[in-house]
Design an enzyme around this catalytic site. Structure first.
Site, PDB file in Angstrom:
ATOM      1  N   HIS A   1       0.830  -1.207   0.000  1.00 20.99           N
ATOM      2  CA  HIS A   1       0.000   0.000   0.000  1.00 20.99           C
ATOM      3  C   HIS A   1       0.868   1.262   0.000  1.00 20.99           C
ATOM      4  CE1 HIS A   1      -3.657  -2.363   1.764  1.00 20.99           C
ATOM      5  NE2 HIS A   1      -3.288  -2.792   0.578  1.00 20.99           N
TER       6      HIS A   1
ATOM      7  N   GLU B   1       1.204   3.828   2.028  1.00 21.44           N
ATOM      8  CA  GLU B   1       1.900   4.222   3.255  1.00 21.44           C
ATOM      9  C   GLU B   1       3.211   3.445   3.392  1.00 21.44           C
ATOM     10  OE1 GLU B   1      -1.194   3.249   2.817  1.00 21.44           O
ATOM     11  OE2 GLU B   1      -2.529   3.816   4.444  1.00 21.44           O
TER      12      GLU B   1
ATOM     13  N   CYS C   1      -5.292   1.162   6.454  1.00 23.96           N
ATOM     14  CA  CYS C   1      -6.078  -0.043   6.758  1.00 23.96           C
ATOM     15  C   CYS C   1      -5.648  -0.631   8.105  1.00 23.96           C
ATOM     16  CB  CYS C   1      -5.943  -1.068   5.648  1.00 23.96           C
ATOM     17  SG  CYS C   1      -4.284  -1.692   5.439  1.00 23.96           S
TER      18      CYS C   1
ATOM     19  N   ARG D   1     -10.055   5.086 -21.915  1.00 17.90           N
ATOM     20  CA  ARG D   1     -10.283   3.641 -21.775  1.00 17.90           C
ATOM     21  C   ARG D   1      -9.259   3.023 -20.840  1.00 17.90           C
ATOM     22  NH1 ARG D   1     -11.290   1.723 -28.081  1.00 17.90           N
ATOM     23  NH2 ARG D   1     -13.445   2.482 -28.241  1.00 17.90           N
TER      24      ARG D   1
ATOM     25  N   THR E   1     -23.848  -2.624 -31.930  1.00 17.75           N
ATOM     26  CA  THR E   1     -22.572  -1.948 -32.205  1.00 17.75           C
ATOM     27  C   THR E   1     -21.509  -2.966 -32.611  1.00 17.75           C
ATOM     28  OG1 THR E   1     -23.120  -0.111 -30.775  1.00 17.75           O
ATOM     29  CG2 THR E   1     -20.781  -0.481 -31.162  1.00 17.75           C
TER      30      THR E   1
ATOM     31  N   LEU F   1     -12.223  -2.099 -29.638  1.00 18.55           N
ATOM     32  CA  LEU F   1     -12.404  -1.744 -28.220  1.00 18.55           C
ATOM     33  C   LEU F   1     -11.096  -1.839 -27.449  1.00 18.55           C
ATOM     34  CD1 LEU F   1     -15.814  -3.558 -27.539  1.00 18.55           C
ATOM     35  CD2 LEU F   1     -15.441  -1.189 -28.215  1.00 18.55           C
TER      36      LEU F   1
ATOM     37  N   SER G   1     -30.699   2.516 -21.956  1.00 16.53           N
ATOM     38  CA  SER G   1     -31.098   1.573 -20.894  1.00 16.53           C
ATOM     39  C   SER G   1     -30.405   1.918 -19.579  1.00 16.53           C
ATOM     40  CB  SER G   1     -30.720   0.138 -21.252  1.00 16.53           C
ATOM     41  OG  SER G   1     -31.454  -0.306 -22.324  1.00 16.53           O
TER      42      SER G   1
HETATM   43  N1  NAP Z   1     -21.141   7.715 -32.071  1.00 14.28           N
HETATM   44  C1  NAP Z   1     -20.997   6.852 -31.096  1.00 14.28           C
HETATM   45  O1  NAP Z   1     -20.479   7.189 -30.025  1.00 14.28           O
HETATM   46  C2  NAP Z   1     -21.426   5.417 -31.286  1.00 14.28           C
HETATM   47  C3  NAP Z   1     -20.987   4.453 -30.395  1.00 14.28           C
HETATM   48  C4  NAP Z   1     -21.417   3.147 -30.556  1.00 14.28           C
HETATM   49  C5  NAP Z   1     -22.263   2.841 -31.598  1.00 14.28           C
HETATM   50  N2  NAP Z   1     -22.650   3.793 -32.473  1.00 14.28           N
HETATM   51  C6  NAP Z   1     -23.599   3.459 -33.555  1.00 14.28           C
HETATM   52  O2  NAP Z   1     -24.833   3.110 -32.957  1.00 14.28           O
HETATM   53  C7  NAP Z   1     -25.493   2.131 -33.749  1.00 14.28           C
HETATM   54  C8  NAP Z   1     -25.837   0.961 -32.863  1.00 14.28           C
HETATM   55  O3  NAP Z   1     -26.578   1.399 -31.748  1.00 14.28           O
HETATM   56  P1  NAP Z   1     -27.993   0.764 -31.342  1.00 14.28           P
HETATM   57  O4  NAP Z   1     -28.691   1.720 -30.482  1.00 14.28           O
HETATM   58  O5  NAP Z   1     -28.684   0.309 -32.595  1.00 14.28           O
HETATM   59  O6  NAP Z   1     -27.593  -0.558 -30.592  1.00 14.28           O
HETATM   60  P2  NAP Z   1     -26.640  -0.943 -29.354  1.00 14.28           P
HETATM   61  O7  NAP Z   1     -26.974  -0.108 -28.193  1.00 14.28           O
HETATM   62  O8  NAP Z   1     -25.244  -1.019 -29.817  1.00 14.28           O
HETATM   63  O9  NAP Z   1     -27.123  -2.433 -29.128  1.00 14.28           O
HETATM   64  C9  NAP Z   1     -28.423  -2.673 -28.690  1.00 14.28           C
HETATM   65  C10 NAP Z   1     -28.636  -4.147 -28.561  1.00 14.28           C
HETATM   66  O10 NAP Z   1     -27.848  -4.660 -27.471  1.00 14.28           O
HETATM   67  C11 NAP Z   1     -28.544  -5.719 -26.818  1.00 14.28           C
HETATM   68  N3  NAP Z   1     -28.760  -5.430 -25.400  1.00 14.28           N
HETATM   69  C12 NAP Z   1     -28.501  -6.293 -24.382  1.00 14.28           C
HETATM   70  N4  NAP Z   1     -28.857  -5.787 -23.219  1.00 14.28           N
HETATM   71  C13 NAP Z   1     -29.367  -4.580 -23.451  1.00 14.28           C
HETATM   72  C14 NAP Z   1     -29.928  -3.597 -22.635  1.00 14.28           C
HETATM   73  N5  NAP Z   1     -30.034  -3.758 -21.304  1.00 14.28           N
HETATM   74  N6  NAP Z   1     -30.379  -2.468 -23.228  1.00 14.28           N
HETATM   75  C15 NAP Z   1     -30.276  -2.283 -24.551  1.00 14.28           C
HETATM   76  N7  NAP Z   1     -29.743  -3.201 -25.381  1.00 14.28           N
HETATM   77  C16 NAP Z   1     -29.302  -4.344 -24.842  1.00 14.28           C
HETATM   78  C17 NAP Z   1     -29.865  -5.855 -27.562  1.00 14.28           C
HETATM   79  O11 NAP Z   1     -29.642  -6.842 -28.555  1.00 14.28           O
HETATM   80  P3  NAP Z   1     -30.603  -8.160 -28.646  1.00 14.28           P
HETATM   81  O12 NAP Z   1     -31.931  -7.631 -29.090  1.00 14.28           O
HETATM   82  O13 NAP Z   1     -29.932  -9.024 -29.608  1.00 14.28           O
HETATM   83  O14 NAP Z   1     -30.647  -8.724 -27.280  1.00 14.28           O
HETATM   84  C18 NAP Z   1     -30.056  -4.514 -28.234  1.00 14.28           C
HETATM   85  O15 NAP Z   1     -30.852  -4.572 -29.372  1.00 14.28           O
HETATM   86  C19 NAP Z   1     -24.538   1.798 -34.866  1.00 14.28           C
HETATM   87  O16 NAP Z   1     -24.919   2.512 -36.021  1.00 14.28           O
HETATM   88  C20 NAP Z   1     -23.211   2.281 -34.383  1.00 14.28           C
HETATM   89  O17 NAP Z   1     -22.369   2.637 -35.458  1.00 14.28           O
HETATM   90  C21 NAP Z   1     -22.263   5.077 -32.342  1.00 14.28           C
END
Ligand code: NAP
Length: 386
Positions: free
Chosen positions: A55, A57, A98, A207, A219, A227, A329
């Site tokens: 730690h 300290e 601690c 990140r 996505t 990522l 969400s």
């Molecule tokens: N500019 C930016 O910062 C950025 C970043 C990332 C993505 N994007 C763009 O965003 C688009 C994709 O985004 P999107 O909104 O369509 O989808 P998303 O958020 O990437 O994915 C949504 C999917 O994830 C799954 N999922 C699992 N648990 C979830 C929960 N608790 N809440 C919501 N979804 C959950 C579901 O798939 P299932 O129905 O199969 O379970 C849902 O349909 C793409 O065009 C990408 O290029 C942009």
């Protein structure tokens, strides 16, 4: 004798040192420590480098005892040994020392054994194993303790750890990039570069500060993102996503049949973690490798259950990078601590809308070549945007 320099100076140095552990100390807190001799000479410094290692300290005390130019010179001038110098010093530490035997022996005991007469602490440690016991142990041994010193700044620095202990979940940062007119992609499902190289590099440094990075299933399918933190030298976070309706599984099969390369997320190059539906788990048995962990969940869609799983696995912080559905969400469930919006100066004209920013307090806004990063916090009592 109390130091004649402002004590804030020494505590802020401890905060600065603590940040060196960012990305590595978790799930332990980042902690920094400074040993100040008599009226204000720093003779030792330390921080918690990595989970499981000594730690702050202990590192600070050892830096005084190990031969170093400053203490050697001081010993020559004063005729005092490093041990004697410690017995005339004040120890500044960003978190309560601690009091229990964990991976390391108690720091409070080390301070007592060393004979340091005064300790200044910024934040109490809310971990039930400590929670005031470290300070009590010092006081019982006759050490003079000042508590709650620059506590708000200390809390800010240690906010990931405090959130883990108090909310029993990772510290959650939501991040997205949007055009000047509020779109995150030119259309849903289309990969669109929103911001430039400077913000991209900065995002990689962000990140590297966190334990894990998460994106939604769409996505993964649309962007096939790596990522990783390749534009920054630092910690590589764990990658996390979902396959609750078997869409990644089907797409992987298709890629295999076509002889096409696998999705980056599933390529095993970086440690990754996939939530799947409990009922489907046997379909993923062959996917499990050293670098890909399959985690079945019985209540799909409930992010709180996923956060509980991550907390159980000692994931201390999470950056959620989209898309809109997943981010929305998290916002709906109130599961966020910080939001970072990367704003481009370009309009897209039309496209897929960015998430709706909830009531939040803007704490910082930084501009880089015309592009902006706005940082918001989920501060109790938020009633609107600032
Ligand atoms: N500019 C930016 O910062 C950025 C970043 C990332 C993505 N994007 C763009 O965003 C688009 C994709 O985004 P999107 O909104 O369509 O989808 P998303 O958020 O990437 O994915 C949504 C999917 O994830 C799954 N999922 C699992 N648990 C979830 C929960 N608790 N809440 C919501 N979804 C959950 C579901 O798939 P299932 O129905 O199969 O379970 C849902 O349909 C793409 O065009 C990408 O290029 C942009």
């Amino acid at each position: 004798m109390k130091p004649k320099f402002p004590q804030e100076h020494f505590m802020r140095r401890a905060f600065e040192l603590a940040l060196h552990g960012q990305g590595y100390a978790s799930p332990n807190p980042m902690v920094g420590c400074v040993v100040v001799w008599q009226q204000g000479l720093i003779i030792g410094e330390g921080f918690h480098h990595r989970y499981g290692q000594p730690h702050a300290e202990v590192n600070a005390i050892h830096s005084v005892l190990a031969p170093n130019a400053a203490t050697e010179a001081l010993s020559r001038i004063t005729g005092k040994s490093p041990q004697e110098l410690l017995r005339e010093s004040t120890l500044y530490v960003s978190l309560e020392p601690c009091s229990h035997y964990g991976k390391q022996p108690p720091c409070a005991l080390k301070i007592i054994e060393t004979g340091i007469p005064r300790v200044v602490v910024s934040c109490p440690d809310p971990n039930p194993a400590v929670n005031g016991k470290g300070i009590a142990m010092l006081r019982e041994a006759g050490v003079e303790v000042t508590e709650h010193f620059l506590e708000a700044e200390g809390w800010e620095m240690g906010r990931r750890f405090f959130t883990n202990v108090q909310k029993k979940r990772p510290y959650i940062i939501l991040k997205w990039a949007q055009s000047a007119d509020g779109f995150i992609a030119a259309q849903k499902g289309l990969r669109t570069q929103i911001t430039g190289a400077v913000l991209q590099a900065l995002n990689h440094s962000y990140r590297a500060q966190e334990d894990a990075i998460m994106v939604g299933t769409n996505t993964i399918l649309a962007d096939n993102p790596c990522l990783d933190a390749r534009m920054y030298h630092g910690n590589q976070p764990l990658r996390i996503s979902f396959d609750l309706h078997g869409r990644l599984r089907a797409y992987r099969q298709q890629l295999e049949q076509e002889g096409a390369p696998n999705l980056h997320f599933l390529d095993g190059s970086i440690k990754s973690f996939l939530f799947v539906h409990e009922a489907d788990k046997e379909h993923y048995a062959a996917w499990q490798t050293e670098n890909l962990e399959i985690c079945p969940i019985s209540v799909p869609g409930t992010l709180a259950a996923c956060m509980q799983e991550l907390h159980n696995r000692k994931i201390g912080s999470l950056i959620v990078e989209g898309g809109t559905e997943l981010l929305q969400s998290f916002i709906r469930e109130g599961l966020w601590d910080e939001i970072r919006v990367f704003r481009s100066c370009r309009n897209l004209g039309s496209g897929y809308p960015a998430p709706v920013l909830p009531a939040a307090t803007r704490v910082k806004s930084e501009e880089y070549s015309g592009e902006t990063i706005d940082i918001y916090r989920n501060i109790p009592g938020n009633t609107g945007h600032e």
